[in-house]
Scaffold this active site. Structure first.
Site, PDB file in Angstrom:
ATOM      1  N   SER A 187      -0.365 -10.220  -1.856  1.00 52.40           N
ATOM      2  CA  SER A 187      -1.738  -9.850  -1.299  1.00 52.40           C
ATOM      3  C   SER A 187      -2.109 -10.894  -0.328  1.00 52.40           C
ATOM      4  O   SER A 187      -2.878 -10.525   0.638  1.00 52.40           O
ATOM      5  CB  SER A 187      -2.842  -9.750  -2.158  1.00 52.40           C
ATOM      6  OG  SER A 187      -2.641  -8.681  -3.012  1.00 52.40           O
ATOM      7  N   ASP A 200       0.808  -1.141   0.103  1.00 56.32           N
ATOM      8  CA  ASP A 200       0.011   0.100   0.156  1.00 56.32           C
ATOM      9  C   ASP A 200       0.885   1.213  -0.158  1.00 56.32           C
ATOM     10  O   ASP A 200       2.166   1.119  -0.017  1.00 56.32           O
ATOM     11  CB  ASP A 200      -1.024   0.033   1.264  1.00 56.32           C
ATOM     12  CG  ASP A 200      -0.112  -0.014   2.606  1.00 56.32           C
ATOM     13  OD1 ASP A 200       1.047   0.217   2.498  1.00 56.32           O
ATOM     14  OD2 ASP A 200      -0.652  -0.241   3.588  1.00 56.32           O
ATOM     15  N   SER A 246      -6.131 -12.742   3.525  1.00 52.84           N
ATOM     16  CA  SER A 246      -5.418 -11.799   2.788  1.00 52.84           C
ATOM     17  C   SER A 246      -5.165 -10.616   3.406  1.00 52.84           C
ATOM     18  O   SER A 246      -5.745 -10.231   4.447  1.00 52.84           O
ATOM     19  CB  SER A 246      -6.196 -11.865   1.229  1.00 52.84           C
ATOM     20  OG  SER A 246      -7.441 -11.249   1.471  1.00 52.84           O
ATOM     21  N   TYR A 247      -4.569  -9.639   2.535  1.00 51.09           N
ATOM     22  CA  TYR A 247      -4.047  -8.415   3.052  1.00 51.09           C
ATOM     23  C   TYR A 247      -5.478  -7.554   3.302  1.00 51.09           C
ATOM     24  O   TYR A 247      -6.264  -7.564   2.533  1.00 51.09           O
ATOM     25  CB  TYR A 247      -3.287  -7.473   1.823  1.00 51.09           C
ATOM     26  CG  TYR A 247      -2.797  -6.294   2.622  1.00 51.09           C
ATOM     27  CD1 TYR A 247      -1.621  -6.284   3.430  1.00 51.09           C
ATOM     28  CD2 TYR A 247      -2.909  -5.122   1.830  1.00 51.09           C
ATOM     29  CE1 TYR A 247      -1.146  -5.182   4.046  1.00 51.09           C
ATOM     30  CE2 TYR A 247      -2.446  -3.908   2.313  1.00 51.09           C
ATOM     31  CZ  TYR A 247      -1.360  -4.100   3.356  1.00 51.09           C
ATOM     32  OH  TYR A 247      -0.770  -3.033   3.791  1.00 51.09           O
ATOM     33  N   PRO A 248      -5.483  -7.119   4.674  1.00 53.70           N
ATOM     34  CA  PRO A 248      -6.782  -6.446   5.124  1.00 53.70           C
ATOM     35  C   PRO A 248      -7.093  -5.070   4.761  1.00 53.70           C
ATOM     36  O   PRO A 248      -7.828  -4.470   5.168  1.00 53.70           O
ATOM     37  CB  PRO A 248      -6.565  -6.591   6.642  1.00 53.70           C
ATOM     38  CG  PRO A 248      -5.380  -6.746   7.118  1.00 53.70           C
ATOM     39  CD  PRO A 248      -4.496  -7.318   5.707  1.00 53.70           C
TER      40      PRO A 248
END
Length: 862
Positions: free
Chosen positions: A153, A119, A335-337
């Site tokens: 991810s 991110d 997975s990526y939150p």
């Protein structure tokens, strides 16, 4: 053999990724900072054999701050913070020595692969790592590429191996957008916060907030809560009337009918309709309808929806929910939150993810049926271009996770299964009745196919009584018709879930920062979290928002921050210049700041109504050394003493209790001493209010109590009560607490070490003599005759608290929550720990109390 350094964002992630890439054959050791491990293994990179070193950071390596002098509130005009005050990057956590650690591990490496979170914050940390590592890496030859970025991810074998096979480059534009946001928030937030905190805390005594903060995102967030509060306060209930009819379908059954007019606000008109219908004995069926309807399955799960459900259904605050989700992610369960996307990518393996849940005890039957019959195509959601939606990555049980982690994982998994299930289908039946001139209706629902509600039962269609079979013209006897008087209700306070929705709608914050902003307004005492996780503004929060509206509404409205967020996104996309956006935004807020300062009287008028001036607040406690009148102790945060006659305010230590100290006075300024205490098992020390705020000696700093005062002859000072070097920290001195008897304590004047000693002793005194072994001051202890630990019924003993075997048995060290022997030379307390200078690193002075009082006096007066 060349070396590849790989860096993840957290130690647990580094370990997981290294295990996957090395297939479990790796060696690990702790790094020099003790917080991050280094995992090493051999493999191939760019077609050649290499040695891999996988390690991590702990979030941001650096943080943005002003240069030293600009951090002093009393010496800098807040207006200077907008442009004149230079900023610098400092280590986010100096204790971790992260820059040095990265340089040690990166020295001599040939390539670096960045495994930071994918991110904007992760991209920013990439460049923080590169700034530390690139100068010590081997130089590239012939323009060879040495910096790589892995994008992933989830922490699964497939995703990690794919990321390693498709390495890219870090995105400098996204990193710049984070730099811009950090600088804007620092400059704008600090300028407004410093000005309004100093202005109002100097005038009012019951604000109950140590910091009256302003934030470009935090303030609009508070604005939403106060806006709802204002609607509640201004709401005036109105009385209205409703007709309710009941018809009998058979002997034991009746139907309750709803009035088609819903309600009327005139009693006489309602009474007229009642009179017209009351005379009727039968209700005629006007129309019937039966329609098949569907309740749509949910969209794929993104961060905002997860936070909403966690708050409204699981009772978890956004900050706590986000932390729990991050732990589940680093452990490989989800997975990526952090994602704004609600649309699965075309290549997403839905069946594979579903198959992992086929043997779960809670939803195995549903999953197996879906796999056998074929999954339903998920609804088309929004593709934000960041990460795939949040999904489970492996099966887990309640026993495995437990607590909130299990509850959040269960919801994420059920939501995922629901997205590939069928819609819930139900039959809605409606019958319209006429009673006299008025129409009434009743309806019922019958579930035809539960669809996704089988796995999300809380979303199921509520069970309703089935309606009788009838057709137009049928008549049913009227049981009763009555008129009900009701009142309109005000809206309720915003829930966290509703606030998250408003923030997302108006572009306040990001999916990652929304929980932080909500947490901030709670911690600043601007709102309180009530039952049902509703946010009720405090008096301070209400007055602040009303004050902003009165002076400059744009400071609290979401419009200006939303526009800034759009500009920051343009920087991330490479469509806007970083410097131009930064300069323009700061110029706008600088003008607003000057107008705010000039118009502060408008907010002050609101404060006067809600809060009491300092002179009218608090209770008399100790005498001022200047006028000898009582000063008032203001207990509300930040606690302080105020002399209304001299119009002086003196800050005090926080997070403890303050009381008068035996009416004793400071020999320097004649102020009465007060005693600060953190509790019966914690530290306590006396202090002079004037010396605490205006240090009398050159080697003292603001905020020092008597236990750090170097006055040569005062009975409360370090010179008289200091014993010797702290056993834990490098700069502290252990000082006797003379107020602690009969449960005597010795506490460090720098850290939180407290030694409990000599319980039930009559008297403990610090002697002028010192220990011949460690040079610590000797203690003269007079024990209770009935409970004396000394042989032969002796009651008095002088010795060193560190070296004397008699005293060693009577001392216990408390450090934070842990309790352990003070003398750690071996398994028992008797062995001592060997004090003196050997423990201190070379070049570090050994702190001890001053011995020669005349020399000390001469040093100060010369």
């Amino acid at each position: 053999m060349k070396t590849v350094l790989m860096v993840a964002e957290k130690p647990s992630l580094a370990q997981s990724i290294a295990k996957i890439l090395s297939r479990g054959s790796l060696s690990s050791h702790k790094g020099l900072n003790g917080a991050c491990s280094v995992h090493e293994y051999t493999g191939t990179f760019a077609g050649q054999p290499v040695r891999f070193k996988m390690t991590s950071v702990c979030g941001h390596v650096m943080t943005l701050d002003f240069l030293g002098k600009y951090n002093k509130w009393d010496k800098v005009d807040p207006a200077e913070l907008f442009s004149q005050a230079p900023t610098e990057k400092k280590e986010a956590n100096p204790k971790l020595n992260m820059v040095k650690f990265l340089q040690v591990e990166g020295r001599g490496c040939d390539y670096i692969v960045l495994w930071l979170d994918c991110d904007k914050e992760g991209e920013n940390i990439c460049f923080e790592v590169l700034d530390a590592v690139l100068p010590v890496m081997n130089k590239a030859h012939g323009g060879e590429k040495t910096v790589f970025r892995a994008r992933f991810s989830s922490i699964t074998d497939t995703d990690i191996c794919n990321a390693m096979a498709c390495l890219g480059e870090p995105d400098h534009n996204e990193a710049l957008s984070v730099d811009a946001r950090q600088e804007l928030d620092l400059r704008i937030g600090c300028a407004f916060t410093r000005f309004q905190t100093k202005y109002f805390q100097g005038k009012y005594g019951d604000l109950d907030s140590s910091l009256i903060s302003f934030g470009p995102c935090q303030t609009p967030t508070l604005g939403f809560c106060v806006e709802r509060h204002d609607k509640i306060q201004s709401f005036k209930p109105e009385t209205y009337w409703v007709l309710q009819a009941k018809v009998n379908t058979d002997k034991d059954r009746s139907l309750l009918l709803d009035w088609d007019r819903v309600r009327v606000f005139d009693r006489e008109i309602a009474q007229m309709f009642l009179n017209m219908t009351k005379l009727e004995k039968e209700a005629q069926v006007e129309a019937t309808s039966r329609k098949e309807k569907a309740k749509q399955r949910p969209l794929a799960l993104n961060t905002v929806e997860m936070l909403r459900v966690a708050s409204s259904s699981l009772g978890m605050g956004p900050q706590h929910a986000m932390q729990t989700a991050e732990r589940l992610y680093t452990q490989g369960y989800i997975s990526y939150p952090r994602t704004e996307t609600t649309h699965y990518p075309e290549n997403f393996d839905l069946k594979g993810s579903l198959r992992q849940q086929a043997n779960h005890p809670y939803w195995a039957d549903t999953v197996k049926r879906l796999l056998a019959e074929g999954i339903n195509r998920p609804r088309k959601g929004h593709d934000a271009g960041d990460h795939p939606p949040i999904t489970p990555m492996k099966s887990a049980t309640e026993a495995e996770l437990g607590g909130d982690a299990w509850r959040l994982y269960e919801y994420i998994t059920r939501h995922f299964i629901a997205t590939v299930s069928h819609d819930c289908k139900y039959l809605q039946s409606t019958i319209s009745f006429r009673i006299g001139p008025e129409l009434f209706t009743c309806s019922g629902k019958t579930v035809l196919s539960p669809g996704f509600t089988e796995v999300m039962p809380w979303q199921s269609v509520p069970l309703e009584e089935s309606l009788p079979t009838c057709q137009r013209g049928d008549a049913f006897p009227v049981g009763e018709v009555k008129m009900l008087e009701k009142q309109t209700n005000p809206p309720d306070y915003l829930t966290e879930a509703e606030l998250i929705t408003l923030m997302e709608k108006h572009g306040i914050g990001t999916d990652a920062s929304i929980p932080v902003h909500i947490n901030n307004i709670c911690q600043r005492n601007y709102v309180t979290v009530e039952s049902g996780r509703r946010l009720k503004p405090t008096n301070l929060g209400i007055v602040l928002v009303h004050g902003y509206y009165k002076i400059d509404a744009e400071l609290v409205l979401p419009t200006i921050r939303s526009a800034v967020e759009k500009q920051l996104n343009l920087i991330a996309q490479g469509k806007a210049d970083y410097r131009q956006v930064l300069g323009h935004t700061l110029d706008v807020f600088k003008r607003k700041f000057h107008y705010f300062v000039d118009s502060i009287a408008g907010m002050d008028e609101l404060m006067e109504v809600s809060f009491s001036p300092l002179a009218a607040t608090g209770k008399p406690l100790s005498r001022c050394g200047k006028c000898h009148r009582f000063m008032k102790y203001i207990q509300a945060k930040p606690s302080r003493l105020h002399c209304s006659h001299c119009d002086e305010t003196y800050t005090l230590p926080q997070n403890g209790t303050i009381k008068l100290y035996k009416e004793l006075r400071c020999p320097l300024d004649d102020f009465e001493l007060v005693l600060w205490s953190s509790g019966s098992r914690g530290k306590s020390y006396p202090l002079c209010p004037y010396c605490y705020n205006h240090p009398p000696f050159r080697d003292m700093k603001k905020g020092m109590g008597c236990n750090e005062c170097t006055h040569p002859s005062c009975q409360h000072s370090l010179s008289m009560l200091g014993i010797g070097q702290c056993v834990e920290c490098e700069s502290g001195v252990l000082v006797l607490d003379p107020t602690s008897g009969p449960k005597w304590k010795v506490a460090c004047n720098k850290c939180n070490v407290v030694a409990h000693c000599f319980e039930n002793a009559h008297r403990v005194r610090v002697s002028a003599d010192t220990c011949s072994v460690c040079e610590a001051a000797l203690l003269d202890v007079d024990f209770n005759k009935a409970k004396s630990p000394l042989p032969g019924d002796e009651t008095q003993h002088m010795g060193c608290v560190f070296c004397d075997p008699v005293f060693q048995e009577l001392v216990e060290l408390k450090h934070a929550a842990s309790c352990h022997p003070m003398h750690r030379g071996g398994p028992g307390r008797r062995q001592g720990r060997g004090r003196g200078r050997a423990r201190r690193p070379p070049g570090k002075p050994n702190p001890r109390r001053p011995k020669d009082k005349m020399s000390a006096l001469a040093a100060y007066f010369v």
